[in-house]
Design a protein around this motif. Structure first.
Motif, PDB file in Angstrom:
ATOM      1  N   UNK A  51     -19.438  -6.295  42.095  1.00  0.00           N
ATOM      2  CA  UNK A  51     -20.815  -5.882  41.847  1.00  0.00           C
ATOM      3  C   UNK A  51     -21.042  -4.390  41.964  1.00  0.00           C
ATOM      4  N   UNK A  52     -20.036  -3.636  42.397  1.00  0.00           N
ATOM      5  CA  UNK A  52     -20.178  -2.177  42.493  1.00  0.00           C
ATOM      6  C   UNK A  52     -19.831  -1.595  41.121  1.00  0.00           C
ATOM      7  N   UNK A  53     -20.840  -1.376  40.338  1.00  0.00           N
ATOM      8  CA  UNK A  53     -20.637  -0.890  38.975  1.00  0.00           C
ATOM      9  C   UNK A  53     -21.902  -0.175  38.515  1.00  0.00           C
ATOM     10  N   UNK A  54     -21.878   0.322  37.295  1.00  0.00           N
ATOM     11  CA  UNK A  54     -23.018   1.052  36.755  1.00  0.00           C
ATOM     12  C   UNK A  54     -22.727   2.534  36.661  1.00  0.00           C
ATOM     13  N   UNK A  55     -23.789   3.306  36.448  1.00  0.00           N
ATOM     14  CA  UNK A  55     -23.651   4.755  36.302  1.00  0.00           C
ATOM     15  C   UNK A  55     -24.491   5.447  37.365  1.00  0.00           C
ATOM     16  N   UNK A  56     -24.086   6.659  37.711  1.00  0.00           N
ATOM     17  CA  UNK A  56     -24.811   7.464  38.681  1.00  0.00           C
ATOM     18  C   UNK A  56     -24.903   8.896  38.176  1.00  0.00           C
ATOM     19  N   UNK A  57     -25.841   9.643  38.737  1.00  0.00           N
ATOM     20  CA  UNK A  57     -25.988  11.068  38.437  1.00  0.00           C
ATOM     21  C   UNK A  57     -25.856  11.837  39.737  1.00  0.00           C
ATOM     22  N   UNK A  73     -20.004   9.010  50.970  1.00  0.00           N
ATOM     23  CA  UNK A  73     -20.784   8.011  51.704  1.00  0.00           C
ATOM     24  C   UNK A  73     -22.278   8.191  51.446  1.00  0.00           C
ATOM     25  N   UNK A  74     -22.727   9.440  51.400  1.00  0.00           N
ATOM     26  CA  UNK A  74     -24.140   9.713  51.172  1.00  0.00           C
ATOM     27  C   UNK A  74     -24.575   9.241  49.776  1.00  0.00           C
ATOM     28  N   UNK A  75     -23.758   9.525  48.759  1.00  0.00           N
ATOM     29  CA  UNK A  75     -24.096   9.135  47.395  1.00  0.00           C
ATOM     30  C   UNK A  75     -24.096   7.614  47.247  1.00  0.00           C
ATOM     31  N   UNK A 146     -27.840  15.737  45.030  1.00  0.00           N
ATOM     32  CA  UNK A 146     -28.901  14.973  44.413  1.00  0.00           C
ATOM     33  C   UNK A 146     -28.260  13.747  43.793  1.00  0.00           C
ATOM     34  N   UNK A 147     -28.606  12.578  44.274  1.00  0.00           N
ATOM     35  CA  UNK A 147     -28.101  11.330  43.716  1.00  0.00           C
ATOM     36  C   UNK A 147     -29.305  10.493  43.326  1.00  0.00           C
ATOM     37  N   UNK A 148     -29.435  10.142  42.076  1.00  0.00           N
ATOM     38  CA  UNK A 148     -30.615   9.436  41.628  1.00  0.00           C
ATOM     39  C   UNK A 148     -30.254   8.394  40.593  1.00  0.00           C
ATOM     40  N   UNK A 149     -31.146   7.438  40.458  1.00  0.00           N
ATOM     41  CA  UNK A 149     -31.017   6.414  39.426  1.00  0.00           C
ATOM     42  C   UNK A 149     -31.970   6.791  38.300  1.00  0.00           C
TER      43      UNK A 149
END
Length: 415
Positions: A51-57, A73-75, A146-149
């Protein structure tokens, strides 16, 4: 004393290991790519759970090697995952206890009046995907993170040249603040050109006549790319001549028509949008044999490709903020000839590629494209030279080498 030496060595080792890393940026990148980068920087083994998938910025600056794992770890935590170290491996799984609040999206239609919706969508997507200013909230990580969806949708409405945007209130406000600059009027450039072919053997006479015609029609010389030479007989050496604002290009056409040494091929006038390509072609569409193949029935089929042969002028203007115009110019001239050494006709190509800067209303003169042609003419005694079998006794062939130069005059007017 021994303990002091050991402590100094450990401190030195720790200092050497902490190295400054270059800035790192990932926009809508797969999580696996970010994990790979972290693993390479830290030499740690990282396992992604189900389930750890997808995209990040992620936007990172001013980081050293000792903080990479803290950054990771923070991201991961910011995106709803938890990192646990077990048996020398870092395991990334979904954080079942964390709740991520997603701001409700609002929908708005933006009608574009000056640019196409296709180009507008590219700009809107880039603006909506941009990260806000980074604030260093976590004192344990000495890095701007900066980590955002990114959660937005931009749809094109081609019938109305509009964009349908669904995004957070903050992102929509960001578009509203920049919309007038995005949908600003596009500047146009009027390109007026004269394409002239002249006899190189009369180049001195042509240079004098052309210089006189330019002066009489209001064109005033500014500079030459090769120096301060004003004599147009040196145009065949290359470079280009620039003339001041003003000048009547229609009057110049009338003046050149009176010169027997010149042949005006074309006098086009086109409007070109800023940063768009304008193309002028004068010539013929000639068929070329590009290949043959045999079918199953034994029939031979020829493959024919048609190409434009003649004079082609391609101009791409870029309008600067100070009113200057950058012209990317491609001048091509092509012709066909027969040869006993080739199985098909031969194409002769000549081209000039240059970049020039002019002001509104200024003109540029290009030259140097010279074509060498061999013309064969038959002369002799009338009537006798037409007698079958014996006519060659009363006639002779004359081969004449003719050199023709192509000269292009371009005037630009900002609309």
């Amino acid at each position: 004393m021994f303990r002091s030496i050991v402590f100094s060595l450990l401190l030195l080792t720790s200092t050497v290991r902490a190295e400054d890393l270059s800035a790192f940026e990932a926009t809508k990148s797969p999580i696996s790519d970010f994990v790979h980068w972290v693993s390479m920087q830290t030499n740690e083994n990282i396992i992604l759970g189900r389930g750890v998938e997808g995209v990040i910025t992620v936007h990172v600056s001013n980081i050293d090697s000792s903080d990479v794992m803290k950054l990771f770890t923070h991201v991961m935590n910011a995106n709803g995952y938890v990192v646990i170290k077990r048996d020398g491996f870092y395991n990334v799984t979904i954080d079942q206890e964390q709740t991520i609040e997603i701001e409700p999206m609002i929908t708005k239609i933006y009608t574009l009046n000056h640019i196409s919706s296709i180009k507008g969508k590219v700009v809107f997507d880039a603006l909506l995907s941009s990260a806000p200013e980074a604030n260093e909230e976590n004192e344990e990580v000495s890095v701007a993170i900066v980590a955002l969806i990114s959660n937005h949708i931009v749809s094109v409405l081609p019938a109305n040249n509009a964009l349908l945007v669904s995004a957070s209130k903050e992102k929509v406000a960001q578009i509203d603040a920049h919309f007038m600059q995005i949908d600003s009027p596009m500047k146009q450039v009027l390109i007026e050109a004269i394409i002239v072919e002249s006899d190189v053997s009369k180049q001195n006479e042509l240079g004098v006549n052309l210089s006189t015609a330019l002066i009489d029609t209001g064109f005033s010389f500014i500079s030459n790319q090769l120096g301060s030479i004003k004599n147009l007989t040196g145009l065949s050496q290359g470079g280009h001549f620039v003339y001041r604002q003003g000048g009547d290009i229609r009057a110049l056409v009338s003046a050149l028509n009176k010169d027997s040494a010149t042949n005006i091929l074309s006098t086009p006038k086109i409007f070109v949008m800023d940063r768009s390509e304008g193309r002028i072609s004068v010539g013929q569409n000639v068929p070329f044999l590009v290949g043959t193949k045999v079918t199953e029935n034994g029939d031979t089929v020829q493959e024919i490709e048609r190409r434009d042969i003649g004079v082609t002028l391609t101009v791409t203007p870029t309008v600067l903020g100070n009113g200057k115009i950058i012209l990317n110019i491609l001048q091509e001239s092509s012709s066909v000839t027969n040869s006993t050494l080739a199985t098909d006709i031969i194409t002769n190509n000549r081209s000039i590629t240059t970049v020039a800067q002019v002001s509104d209303g200024q003109s540029i003169l290009l030259g140097g494209l010279i074509n060498h042609e061999t013309r064969t003419s038959t002369s002799g005694i009338p009537l006798l030279m037409d007698i079958p079998w014996l006519g060659w006794l009363f006639s002779y062939d004359v081969d004449e080498v003719v050199n023709r130069e192509l000269t292009v005059m371009i005037k630009t007017t900002l609309i």
